[in-house]
Design a protein around this motif. Structure first.
Motif, PDB file in Angstrom:
ATOM      1  N   THR A   6      40.581 -74.049 -37.554  1.00 56.69           N
ATOM      2  CA  THR A   6      39.490 -73.118 -37.854  1.00 56.69           C
ATOM      3  C   THR A   6      39.542 -72.682 -39.311  1.00 56.69           C
ATOM      4  O   THR A   6      38.517 -72.604 -39.975  1.00 56.69           O
ATOM      5  N   ILE A   9      37.976 -75.273 -41.766  1.00 55.37           N
ATOM      6  CA  ILE A   9      36.569 -75.646 -41.659  1.00 55.37           C
ATOM      7  C   ILE A   9      35.716 -74.695 -42.493  1.00 55.37           C
ATOM      8  O   ILE A   9      35.843 -73.482 -42.389  1.00 55.37           O
ATOM      9  N   ILE A  11      31.703 -73.771 -43.700  1.00 55.93           N
ATOM     10  CA  ILE A  11      30.269 -73.936 -43.486  1.00 55.93           C
ATOM     11  C   ILE A  11      29.613 -73.576 -44.818  1.00 55.93           C
ATOM     12  O   ILE A  11      29.816 -72.478 -45.335  1.00 55.93           O
ATOM     13  N   ILE A  74      29.130 -78.916 -42.693  1.00 58.15           N
ATOM     14  CA  ILE A  74      30.448 -78.613 -42.152  1.00 58.15           C
ATOM     15  C   ILE A  74      31.424 -79.426 -43.000  1.00 58.15           C
ATOM     16  O   ILE A  74      31.299 -80.651 -43.089  1.00 58.15           O
ATOM     17  N   ASN A  76      35.604 -79.948 -44.649  1.00 61.14           N
ATOM     18  CA  ASN A  76      37.028 -79.702 -44.413  1.00 61.14           C
ATOM     19  C   ASN A  76      37.604 -78.860 -45.553  1.00 61.14           C
ATOM     20  O   ASN A  76      36.889 -78.451 -46.460  1.00 61.14           O
ATOM     21  N   TYR A  84      27.246 -81.777 -40.000  1.00 60.67           N
ATOM     22  CA  TYR A  84      26.197 -80.850 -40.407  1.00 60.67           C
ATOM     23  C   TYR A  84      25.514 -80.241 -39.190  1.00 60.67           C
ATOM     24  O   TYR A  84      25.592 -80.767 -38.081  1.00 60.67           O
ATOM     25  N   ILE A 103      28.827 -84.289 -35.923  1.00 63.85           N
ATOM     26  CA  ILE A 103      30.131 -84.402 -36.581  1.00 63.85           C
ATOM     27  C   ILE A 103      30.257 -85.878 -36.922  1.00 63.85           C
ATOM     28  O   ILE A 103      30.474 -86.716 -36.046  1.00 63.85           O
ATOM     29  N   TYR A 108      37.373 -85.675 -36.885  1.00 63.13           N
ATOM     30  CA  TYR A 108      37.151 -84.282 -36.489  1.00 63.13           C
ATOM     31  C   TYR A 108      36.383 -84.166 -35.167  1.00 63.13           C
ATOM     32  O   TYR A 108      36.102 -83.064 -34.726  1.00 63.13           O
ATOM     33  N   VAL A 113      35.447 -78.652 -33.459  1.00 62.97           N
ATOM     34  CA  VAL A 113      34.783 -78.357 -34.727  1.00 62.97           C
ATOM     35  C   VAL A 113      33.305 -78.063 -34.499  1.00 62.97           C
ATOM     36  O   VAL A 113      32.759 -77.108 -35.051  1.00 62.97           O
ATOM     37  N   TYR A 116      32.889 -74.586 -32.924  1.00 59.87           N
ATOM     38  CA  TYR A 116      33.178 -73.558 -33.927  1.00 59.87           C
ATOM     39  C   TYR A 116      32.021 -73.431 -34.914  1.00 59.87           C
ATOM     40  O   TYR A 116      31.523 -72.334 -35.188  1.00 59.87           O
ATOM     41  N   ALA A 117      31.573 -74.569 -35.471  1.00 59.33           N
ATOM     42  CA  ALA A 117      30.511 -74.550 -36.474  1.00 59.33           C
ATOM     43  C   ALA A 117      29.193 -74.056 -35.870  1.00 59.33           C
ATOM     44  O   ALA A 117      28.486 -73.259 -36.495  1.00 59.33           O
ATOM     45  N   LYS A 120      29.319 -70.290 -35.505  1.00 58.91           N
ATOM     46  CA  LYS A 120      29.239 -69.641 -36.823  1.00 58.91           C
ATOM     47  C   LYS A 120      27.800 -69.662 -37.352  1.00 58.91           C
ATOM     48  O   LYS A 120      27.309 -68.652 -37.851  1.00 58.91           O
TER      49      LYS A 120
END
Length: 176
Positions: A6, A9, A11, A74, A76, A84, A103, A108, A113, A116-117, A120
């Protein structure tokens, strides 16, 4: 997703150097296996797709003028793009928009991921935007995408027949 990943990552908005990754993901057969649009199969088609994408990237992704697309890259910990989330078909009157996610970096995938993205970006949209509804259309056979959206609070609202045995699930999430 573990907290170590986390923290790695990011954004962020799209930058010019993201164009290459976005284009390669757009023409990747495996990444687009659930998308019914045909991929370029001949050299001429590939060159034409590249030219069309270059104009789209310049006019829609990098330019704020039309406001039709909003890309959340998105990245690293090295700020390299790994995927994205895009928000498009923005309807200011209905206060709704469609959302897509990919992704593209296989290293990833399957690690949380996307979840999480997505969470967010949804928080960011709610906090800074005036949209009341976000919806997605995903192939019913794309089980991981359907599960991703369900976990993020999207509910199934319909299935559409796109022809040739292809069915897309519409899911929505109401904001605010």
């Amino acid at each position: 997703m573990n907290s170590t990943l986390t923290k790695q990552i990011i954004i962020r908005s799209a930058i010019e150097t993201d164009a290459k990754a976005l284009f390669l993901w757009q023409i990747d057969e495996d990444l687009n296996r659930y998308d019914p649009k045909p991929l370029p199969s001949r050299r001429e088609e590939l060159l034409e797709s590249c030219q069309v994408f270059a104009c789209f990237f310049k006019d829609e992704i990098m330019s704020d003028e039309t406001g039709e697309y909003q890309y959340f890259m998105i990245a690293n910990e090295s700020n390299q793009p790994i995927g994205y989330i895009n928000v498009f078909s923005i309807d200011e009157i209905k206060k709704e928009a469609e959302l897509g996610i990919m992704i593209g970096n296989r290293n990833y995938q399957g690690k949380g991921v996307a979840s999480y993205a997505l969470n967010k970006v949804l928080m960011q949209i709610q906090e800074y935007g005036d949209l009341k509804r976000i919806y997605v259309e995903t192939n019913v056979d794309n089980y991981s995408a359907v599960r991703l959206f369900e976990r993020a609070g999207f509910i199934k609202v319909g299935i559409e027949d796109w022809g040739k045995g292809v069915f897309f699930q519409t899911m929505e999430k109401h904001l605010k």
